[in-house]
Design a protein around this motif. Structure first.
Motif, PDB file in Angstrom:
ATOM      1  N   VAL A 114       0.856  -1.181   0.000  1.00  0.00           N
ATOM      2  CA  VAL A 114       0.000   0.000   0.000  1.00  0.00           C
ATOM      3  C   VAL A 114       0.892   1.229   0.000  1.00  0.00           C
ATOM      4  N   ALA A 115       0.270   2.400  -0.103  1.00  0.00           N
ATOM      5  CA  ALA A 115       1.020   3.652  -0.003  1.00  0.00           C
ATOM      6  C   ALA A 115       1.088   4.082   1.454  1.00  0.00           C
ATOM      7  N   VAL A 116       2.156   4.800   1.804  1.00  0.00           N
ATOM      8  CA  VAL A 116       2.294   5.309   3.164  1.00  0.00           C
ATOM      9  C   VAL A 116       2.933   6.689   3.123  1.00  0.00           C
ATOM     10  N   ALA A 117       2.412   7.567   3.976  1.00  0.00           N
ATOM     11  CA  ALA A 117       2.923   8.936   4.058  1.00  0.00           C
ATOM     12  C   ALA A 117       3.071   9.331   5.521  1.00  0.00           C
ATOM     13  N   ALA A 119      10.717   7.643  -0.801  1.00  0.00           N
ATOM     14  CA  ALA A 119      11.543   6.437  -0.825  1.00  0.00           C
ATOM     15  C   ALA A 119      10.762   5.357  -1.546  1.00  0.00           C
ATOM     16  N   LEU A 120      11.469   4.449  -2.173  1.00  0.00           N
ATOM     17  CA  LEU A 120      10.885   3.221  -2.684  1.00  0.00           C
ATOM     18  C   LEU A 120      11.178   2.118  -1.664  1.00  0.00           C
ATOM     19  N   CYS A 121      10.778   0.895  -1.973  1.00  0.00           N
ATOM     20  CA  CYS A 121      11.114  -0.259  -1.135  1.00  0.00           C
ATOM     21  C   CYS A 121      11.614  -1.354  -2.062  1.00  0.00           C
ATOM     22  N   MET A 142      10.786   6.296   7.952  1.00  0.00           N
ATOM     23  CA  MET A 142       9.725   7.296   7.827  1.00  0.00           C
ATOM     24  C   MET A 142       9.200   7.709   9.198  1.00  0.00           C
ATOM     25  N   ALA A 143       9.013   6.741  10.084  1.00  0.00           N
ATOM     26  CA  ALA A 143       8.508   7.049  11.414  1.00  0.00           C
ATOM     27  C   ALA A 143       9.494   7.886  12.219  1.00  0.00           C
ATOM     28  N   PRO A 179      11.899  10.026   4.911  1.00  0.00           N
ATOM     29  CA  PRO A 179      11.109  10.421   3.739  1.00  0.00           C
ATOM     30  C   PRO A 179       9.638  10.656   4.069  1.00  0.00           C
ATOM     31  N   ASP A 180       9.013  11.525   3.263  1.00  0.00           N
ATOM     32  CA  ASP A 180       7.609  11.868   3.489  1.00  0.00           C
ATOM     33  C   ASP A 180       6.654  10.806   2.966  1.00  0.00           C
ATOM     34  N   TYR A 181       7.118  10.005   1.994  1.00  0.00           N
ATOM     35  CA  TYR A 181       6.153   9.172   1.277  1.00  0.00           C
ATOM     36  C   TYR A 181       6.859   7.987   0.628  1.00  0.00           C
ATOM     37  N   CYS A 182       6.186   6.842   0.652  1.00  0.00           N
ATOM     38  CA  CYS A 182       6.602   5.672  -0.123  1.00  0.00           C
ATOM     39  C   CYS A 182       5.366   5.167  -0.854  1.00  0.00           C
ATOM     40  N   PRO A 183       5.419   5.022  -2.167  1.00  0.00           N
ATOM     41  CA  PRO A 183       4.208   4.688  -2.915  1.00  0.00           C
ATOM     42  C   PRO A 183       3.770   3.238  -2.796  1.00  0.00           C
TER      43      PRO A 183
END
Length: 369
Positions: free
Chosen positions: A119-122, A145-147, A201-202, A206-210
């Motif tokens: 899923v996406a996370v911001a 960021a990607l994963c 992220m926590a 980064p602000d967001y990973c798609p």
């Protein structure tokens, strides 16, 4: 009885709590004939430790579905533990295709326990883009960021292709987008696994990973995966299921209720099978899935939790992606092929190999498999 799960609170905390309550002699979630003592393996153990080998030591195992093809001879099909009507009720209560992911060769080899997908996370307060073209635009102005660590470069690619990962048009489009996003992303974080990305992220990264496997326990904003315009969100199913060792829990193979004596534990015929059924029933029951799992950091496979009125934001925000998630192949040798494919794509993206060349390299890997 011995069980094996994975070394993350989502994987072990609900199980350990049930064992603690059993040993205390007063378990509000129901009585079982004998507690299970759970050992843990690293998350990477799902890929590196064959299920069949682990079945020599453990009665009950928490597994993921891609390793199933090489393990069916080592597992007890659920049809030998439960009647058909009970299995039908259990299936109806699971979310998305979690049940189907453990169904192979006409048998059910595990019961869904935990449900997850990409899923996406911001970070809180960041508005996540809804489509892949919007993600590319978003990445030009925000920290992303990607994963791509471990198998996840290949899994992101498969999600972008909606599973049609050897198709030239879909594959080239996906690889071109991955290359564009990686050039804009935090590279060091992008090479981590999901837990590493979410931890970063926590911690203010980064602000967001798609696209990353969701974990309900993180104080981040999870939402449905981005979609190509006009399509459902693409994602690759994860999660875990409960499997039973054939070697440790011998059965006649005739019908439910015929489970016999375990060679590893000297108990009378039927005792081990009765205990296994009691544990599996309890772990998949509504009280445990809907109450104990959320309270202890679990992420249940029960459809009711994901679709309940007033469900937690994590479930409300990602339910459509869970319902549409793609089930990976499960043939013997798939996990090793997944790892090789991921390394090929990750190394190629880092080296800026043209998308068409990289896709041809991937096709060669699969032709040789």
């Amino acid at each position: 009885m011995r069980g094996l799960t994975w070394d993350h609170p989502r994987g072990y905390a609900p199980l350990d709590e049930l064992t603690r309550l059993d040993l205390a002699g007063a378990n509000p979630y129901g009585h079982v004939p004998e507690p299970i003592v759970w050992d843990r393996q690293p998350l990477e153990g799902f890929e590196s430790e064959p299920i069949a080998k682990l079945c020599e030591t453990y009665d009950v195992l928490v597994i993921d579905h891609p390793g199933l093809g090489a393990a069916v001879d080592a597992l007890v099909p659920m049809e030998e533990l439960f009647e058909a009507d009970e299995l039908a009720r259990l299936k109806a209560g699971t979310v998305g295709r979690t049940w189907d992911s453990y169904h192979l060769e006409g048998r059910q080899w595990a019961l869904p326990l935990d449900a997850a997908t990409q899923v996406a996370v911001a970070r809180p307060g960041v508005k996540a883009p809804a489509t892949w073209p919007e993600v590319a635009e978003f990445a030009r102005g925000r920290r992303i960021a990607l994963c791509l660590g471990g198998p996840h470069a290949f899994l992101m690619y498969c999600a972008l292709c909606s599973g049609d990962f050897l198709d030239e048009t879909a594959g080239t489009t996906a690889l071109e987008l991955m290359a564009e996003l990686l050039a804009l992303a935090d590279r060091e974080v992008s090479l981590r696994n999901p837990i590493g990305v979410l931890n970063a992220m926590a911690a203010g990264g980064p602000d967001y990973c798609p696209l990353v496997y969701g974990y309900v326990t993180y104080p981040l904003a999870f939402s449905d995966a981005p979609a190509w315009p006009g399509r459902a969100p693409g994602s690759v199913l994860g999660g875990t299921g409960l499997a039973v060792s054939r070697q440790r829990v011998e059965t006649t193979g005739e019908s439910a209720g015929t489970v016999g004596q375990s060679a590893a534990v000297g108990q009378s015929a039927g005792t081990i099978g009765a205990a296994v059924r009691a544990h599996l029933r309890r772990l998949t029951s509504a009280p445990v899935q809907a109450t104990l799992f959320p309270a202890t950091g679990g992420q249940p496979a029960a459809r009711a939790v994901w679709q309940a009125q007033g469900a937690a934001p994590f479930y409300r925000g990602t339910g459509a992606t869970m319902e549409a998630a793609w089930v990976r192949p499960r043939f013997p040798g798939y996990i090793a092929l997944q790892d090789r494919s991921s390394a090929l794509l990750r190394d190629g993206l880092l080296a800026r190999v043209p998308a068409r060349d990289l896709l041809e390299n991937l096709r060669k890997e699969w032709r040789h498999a």
